[in-house]
Design a protein around this motif. Structure first.
Motif, PDB file in Angstrom:
ATOM      1  N   LEU A  97       0.833  -1.201   0.000  1.00 11.42           N
ATOM      2  CA  LEU A  97       0.000   0.000   0.000  1.00 11.42           C
ATOM      3  C   LEU A  97       0.871   1.256   0.000  1.00 11.42           C
ATOM      4  O   LEU A  97       1.994   1.250   0.502  1.00 11.42           O
ATOM      5  N   ARG A  98       0.301   2.324  -0.552  1.00 11.28           N
ATOM      6  CA  ARG A  98       0.945   3.634  -0.476  1.00 11.28           C
ATOM      7  C   ARG A  98       0.520   4.328   0.813  1.00 11.28           C
ATOM      8  O   ARG A  98      -0.558   4.060   1.356  1.00 11.28           O
ATOM      9  N   GLN A 101      -2.933   5.822   1.080  1.00 10.56           N
ATOM     10  CA  GLN A 101      -4.096   4.934   1.202  1.00 10.56           C
ATOM     11  C   GLN A 101      -4.497   4.690   2.655  1.00 10.56           C
ATOM     12  O   GLN A 101      -5.536   4.079   2.924  1.00 10.56           O
ATOM     13  N   HIS A 163      -8.217   1.281   5.557  1.00 11.67           N
ATOM     14  CA  HIS A 163      -6.871   0.882   5.943  1.00 11.67           C
ATOM     15  C   HIS A 163      -6.433   1.698   7.158  1.00 11.67           C
ATOM     16  O   HIS A 163      -6.534   2.931   7.159  1.00 11.67           O
ATOM     17  N   THR A 201      -6.665  -3.980   7.576  1.00  6.99           N
ATOM     18  CA  THR A 201      -7.574  -3.755   6.459  1.00  6.99           C
ATOM     19  C   THR A 201      -8.910  -4.459   6.690  1.00  6.99           C
ATOM     20  O   THR A 201      -9.006  -5.411   7.472  1.00  6.99           O
ATOM     21  N   SER A 205      -5.997  -9.907   1.998  1.00 14.44           N
ATOM     22  CA  SER A 205      -5.159  -9.774   0.813  1.00 14.44           C
ATOM     23  C   SER A 205      -5.443 -10.920  -0.148  1.00 14.44           C
ATOM     24  O   SER A 205      -5.843 -12.017   0.257  1.00 14.44           O
TER      25      SER A 205
END
Length: 353
Positions: A97-98, A101, A163, A201, A205
């Motif tokens: 993730l960035r 986010q 997130h 999250t 995933s």
């Protein structure tokens, strides 16, 4: 809730307990403390106390014995944001993730105080959005990781976040205090510096190991707070550590375990991997006896304690990371932390893949 990424960080320099003892004996503090204090320090640092080394945010052990409010405050300000951000970067990388986010960040610590809090420093260093929800949790001691994660779960369950970044960071070398009290001396020999982070999250995933948080509970008994706590003295944090801690930890850990497993229709034999805060060797032995475990069941906690010492709230992130790196079998995992309060928390994880 799912744990999509983990990251840990610690200062670069490794100090063995033999090096710590030699530095203490050559410091001015050695002459200030009495003969009994010398005996306690030598006993803890020369016998097998479950710890071989620690990472401390100092370039020389001589710095540890400069104990005054301004020096300790500077050490915390210099190192806590850096360690927290480093752990956060690694968790984000593992999650794929960035930073932009992340919808919320929760930061826990007990070894220093900043206002504005650590969350702002972390947001700045990581490049989180300016509208990120930021929470600073303090005063929960070694137990803080699970309340931190529980807040993350609540934020995700509310639908307000997709997130959440969870971070615990402790600079125990910024909470150094010495006197002739046995609990103070033992604490000085046990704690190390480090940070742990997890990306939380709502959705699992698509690949890799999937870690689902299924249920959790907490116990807090204020009447036992004097067994393990910080107090303010001379403008600094002074740790109070009593002989009652191993027994309290084992008792409360058993109670939270049975509560959560009972709700899930499970028993302790169904748990394949144990992610436990260690506290110290005596605490691990008390947990092993009370929970009817084998030494191998607590091998990840024992390994992290031996190499890094007690990193307070950050410790369980290191243990979870070690179990995942070792390829521990999928199934039911138990995560538990305990500490000041007296408090204890536990969570049942379902690990797949």
């Amino acid at each position: 809730m799912h744990i999509a990424g983990l990251g840990t960080a610690h200062p670069p320099i490794r100090y063995t307990k033999a090096e710590c003892l030699a530095a203490f004996e050559s410091s001015a503090w050695f002459a200030r403390l009495d003969t009994r204090a010398h005996l306690i320090a030598r006993t803890v640092l020369q016998r097998d106390n479950g710890i071989e080394a620690r990472r401390l945010a100092v370039t020389s052990l001589d710095e540890v014995f400069t104990i005054d409010p301004n020096t300790l405050a500077r050490r915390f300000l210099t190192n806590a944001p850096a360690l927290a951000s480093q752990a956060g970067e690694r968790a984000l990388s593992q999650a794929g993730l960035r930073a932009t986010q992340i919808d919320a960040v929760v930061v826990s610590t007990c070894t220093g105080y900043l206002c504005p809090g650590l969350s702002g420093y972390v947001a700045e260093r990581l490049g989180l959005r300016c509208d990120v929800q930021a929470f600073d949790l303090v005063g929960q001691g070694c137990a803080a990781a699970l309340p931190n994660l529980m807040l993350g779960q609540a934020l995700l369950a509310s639908g307000a976040c997709e997130h959440v970044l969870s971070i615990c960071v402790e600079v125990s070398s910024a909470a150094m205090y010495l006197d002739n009290d046995p609990g103070v001396l033992i604490s000085a020999c046990l704690f190390g510096d480090g940070a742990g982070a997890a990306v939380l999250t709502r959705q699992a995933s698509a690949s890799g190991r999937r870690i689902k948080w299924t249920d959790s509970t907490s116990l807090v008994e204020p009447s036992e707070r004097h067994a393990l706590m910080f107090e303010q003295r001379d403008g600094m944090l002074r740790n109070i550590l009593s002989r009652a801690v191993p027994g309290l930890a084992a008792d409360y850990a058993q109670r939270v375990l049975h509560t959560v497993l009972g709700r899930a229709g499970l028993n302790p034999g169904d748990v394949g991997t144990w992610i436990m805060h260690a506290g110290g060797r005596d605490v691990l032995q008390a947990l092993e006896k009370r929970l009817d475990l084998q030494p191998s069941d607590l091998r990840y906690s024992a390994a992290m304690l031996r190499e890094y010492g007690n990193m307070s709230s950050a410790f369980v992130y290191f243990v979870l990371e070690a179990a995942l790196a070792d390829g521990a079998a999928p199934g039911w995992w138990w995560l538990s932390s305990f500490g000041a309060g007296f408090s204890c928390h536990g969570a049942l994880l379902e690990v797949q893949g």
